[in-house]
Design a protein around this motif. Sequence first.
Motif, mmCIF file in Angstrom:
data_model
loop_
_atom_site.group_PDB
_atom_site.id
_atom_site.type_symbol
_atom_site.label_atom_id
_atom_site.label_comp_id
_atom_site.label_asym_id
_atom_site.label_seq_id
_atom_site.Cartn_x
_atom_site.Cartn_y
_atom_site.Cartn_z
ATOM 1 N N ALA A 1 -66.134 -45.023 -35.502
ATOM 2 C CA ALA A 1 -65.406 -44.135 -34.583
ATOM 3 C C ALA A 1 -66.335 -43.493 -33.564
ATOM 4 C CB ALA A 1 -64.669 -43.056 -35.374
ATOM 5 N N VAL A 2 -67.617 -43.849 -33.597
ATOM 6 C CA VAL A 2 -68.609 -43.262 -32.693
ATOM 7 C C VAL A 2 -69.276 -44.390 -31.909
ATOM 8 C CG1 VAL A 2 -70.656 -41.803 -32.519
ATOM 9 C CG2 VAL A 2 -69.024 -41.445 -34.388
ATOM 10 N N VAL A 3 -69.409 -44.195 -30.600
ATOM 11 C CA VAL A 3 -70.094 -45.165 -29.745
ATOM 12 C C VAL A 3 -71.448 -44.597 -29.350
ATOM 13 C CG1 VAL A 3 -70.026 -46.475 -27.592
ATOM 14 C CG2 VAL A 3 -67.909 -46.037 -28.851
ATOM 15 N N LEU A 4 -72.504 -45.364 -29.599
ATOM 16 C CA LEU A 4 -73.852 -44.982 -29.196
ATOM 17 C C LEU A 4 -74.363 -45.953 -28.152
ATOM 18 C CD1 LEU A 4 -73.614 -43.389 -31.961
ATOM 19 C CD2 LEU A 4 -76.081 -43.659 -32.122
ATOM 20 N N GLY A 5 -75.248 -45.480 -27.298
ATOM 21 C CA GLY A 5 -75.841 -46.324 -26.277
ATOM 22 C C GLY A 5 -77.209 -45.805 -25.894
ATOM 23 N N THR A 6 -77.785 -46.394 -24.855
ATOM 24 C CA THR A 6 -79.122 -46.010 -24.426
ATOM 25 C C THR A 6 -79.111 -44.890 -23.395
ATOM 26 O OG1 THR A 6 -79.060 -47.765 -22.747
ATOM 27 C CG2 THR A 6 -80.045 -48.303 -24.887
ATOM 28 N N GLU A 7 -77.976 -44.694 -22.692
ATOM 29 C CA GLU A 7 -77.907 -43.695 -21.628
ATOM 30 C C GLU A 7 -76.530 -43.056 -21.619
ATOM 31 O OE1 GLU A 7 -78.762 -43.392 -16.796
ATOM 32 O OE2 GLU A 7 -78.259 -45.315 -17.715
ATOM 33 N N ARG A 8 -76.484 -41.784 -21.296
ATOM 34 C CA ARG A 8 -75.206 -41.067 -21.248
ATOM 35 C C ARG A 8 -74.281 -41.676 -20.196
ATOM 36 N NH1 ARG A 8 -76.932 -34.835 -20.657
ATOM 37 N NH2 ARG A 8 -74.668 -34.510 -20.732
ATOM 38 N N THR A 9 -72.984 -41.577 -20.453
ATOM 39 C CA THR A 9 -71.980 -42.041 -19.509
ATOM 40 C C THR A 9 -70.998 -40.904 -19.238
ATOM 41 O OG1 THR A 9 -70.513 -42.887 -21.247
ATOM 42 C CG2 THR A 9 -72.166 -44.410 -20.380
ATOM 43 N N LEU A 10 -70.108 -41.130 -18.280
ATOM 44 C CA LEU A 10 -69.196 -40.078 -17.847
ATOM 45 C C LEU A 10 -67.857 -40.094 -18.562
ATOM 46 C CD1 LEU A 10 -69.880 -40.306 -14.012
ATOM 47 C CD2 LEU A 10 -70.372 -38.353 -15.457
ATOM 48 N N GLU A 11 -67.570 -41.109 -19.377
ATOM 49 C CA GLU A 11 -66.223 -41.263 -19.918
ATOM 50 C C GLU A 11 -65.761 -40.056 -20.728
ATOM 51 O OE1 GLU A 11 -68.305 -43.672 -19.695
ATOM 52 O OE2 GLU A 11 -67.306 -45.472 -18.945
ATOM 53 N N GLN A 12 -66.596 -39.534 -21.626
ATOM 54 C CA GLN A 12 -66.224 -38.395 -22.462
ATOM 55 C C GLN A 12 -67.272 -37.274 -22.405
ATOM 56 O OE1 GLN A 12 -65.096 -39.208 -26.508
ATOM 57 N NE2 GLN A 12 -63.706 -40.858 -25.973
ATOM 58 N N ASP A 13 -68.084 -37.282 -21.383
ATOM 59 C CA ASP A 13 -69.203 -36.342 -21.303
ATOM 60 C C ASP A 13 -69.137 -35.577 -19.983
ATOM 61 O OD1 ASP A 13 -71.549 -34.977 -21.527
ATOM 62 O OD2 ASP A 13 -72.842 -36.737 -21.741
#
Length: 450
Positions: free
Chosen positions: A279-291
């Motif tokens: 239920a959690v998505v991790l990545g290398t860089e922040r995105t704007l979708e939920q932040d």
Amino acid sequence: MQMPRGLRRIRWNWRYAVKSYLGGSLWLVPILALVANQAFRVVVQWIDEWLLRAGMLDDTNSLLALSVTGARSLLETVLTLNLSFLVFTFGSLLVAIQVAGGQYTPRIIATTLLRDNVIRGTVGCFVFSLVFAVQVLSRTGESVHQLDIFLAALLGVISLMTFLFLIDYAARLLRPISIVARVGQFGTQVIRVIYPDPTVRPKPPVTRRLGEPDRTVLHADASGVVLALNVKGLVAAARHADGVVEFVPLVGDFLAVDEPLFRLYGNASAIDERWLRAAVVLGTERTLEQDPAFAFRILVDIAIKALSAAINDPTTAVMAIDQLHHLLRLVGQRDLRGEEVRDAAGELRLVLRTPNWEDFVHLSCTEIRHCGAGSIQIVRRLRSMLVNLMQTLPRHRHAELRGQLELLDRTIDEKFAFAEDRVLARVPDSQGLGGALGIQPLDEALHPED
């Protein structure tokens, strides 16, 4: 624990990551253009055969009436044009990425440039025209398929017009005002999604005391930045289990291996931890979708880089403050909802932290005030923003704004040696310099109750 049927799909994070990746991938549209070209080629071939059978078209004296040599020359020209357009577009894009990353901030590359549908659409147009010209050229032997030649020529003209449009569009896209305005638009969208309800005067906290968790789920995969969370799914899972789930990090936080990911209370401790991690998505860089704070972060980065000694462009920083002003007003009008998410019956099901009003204000003001302390443009524009927000936002938002005004006054006293400069720096100006006419006096703005 047996999950309800709708919650058994344990790879929500994979679906979200794929969707986000495809939304920012430049190669997807050219691939779709290849597929569309094959379908278009079948339709054109069928129409060509039908026109020939009906006697409405022949191979020598219809449409462009080109000979085999002329047709080959035209097709080679169209092919060369589109190939050149593609090389120029990708070369220019690489240069634009380097310039934008160095001049503004590297964080606009993935969030702005690579997600631009106009750039992807023009590349798809060039690929479509190029492949169609190659196919028609391969079919041109002893006879000329006049409909194919006409369509190839038409696509060549369209590609030329598209290329000229792209040059104009790219020049406008890389202007500072275009970059900051686009980030502001993305920020507006995510704020409205994350905080859909209007703000109300705060009430005494009624947060349920959860006590010690019955179970803690640790992060077990590779380290990364939290990009998104399946809020609806977690609420549904907690409701089904009749318990409470607490999400420990913030969206946008860096999460290392073995750090706490979830704390589970009551019957929620029986939820499958594989489903919780999915239920959690991790990545290398922040995105704007939920932040929503990331939009503020990008704008602040643009502003403080413009204020650096190497660039020294306070007007670009003022443009970034314009967008921060808009986003702060929007956030201040929204209910930031604290830490609790309840189900339809009003029961607490999910606890997660989101940035509060003070976080957004400090993020918008502190670094810009430090980096632009010696610029009259910046301190006047910051004051104009703070005064205007105090005039337009509910009273319970004023305390932090008033504190920032006091810090701004102390900064002016420290940085400006001349009394005349200090007086000028304390005038709120929506343009930084040159737009102070008609601004409400500062003492009235600071004491509206008088």
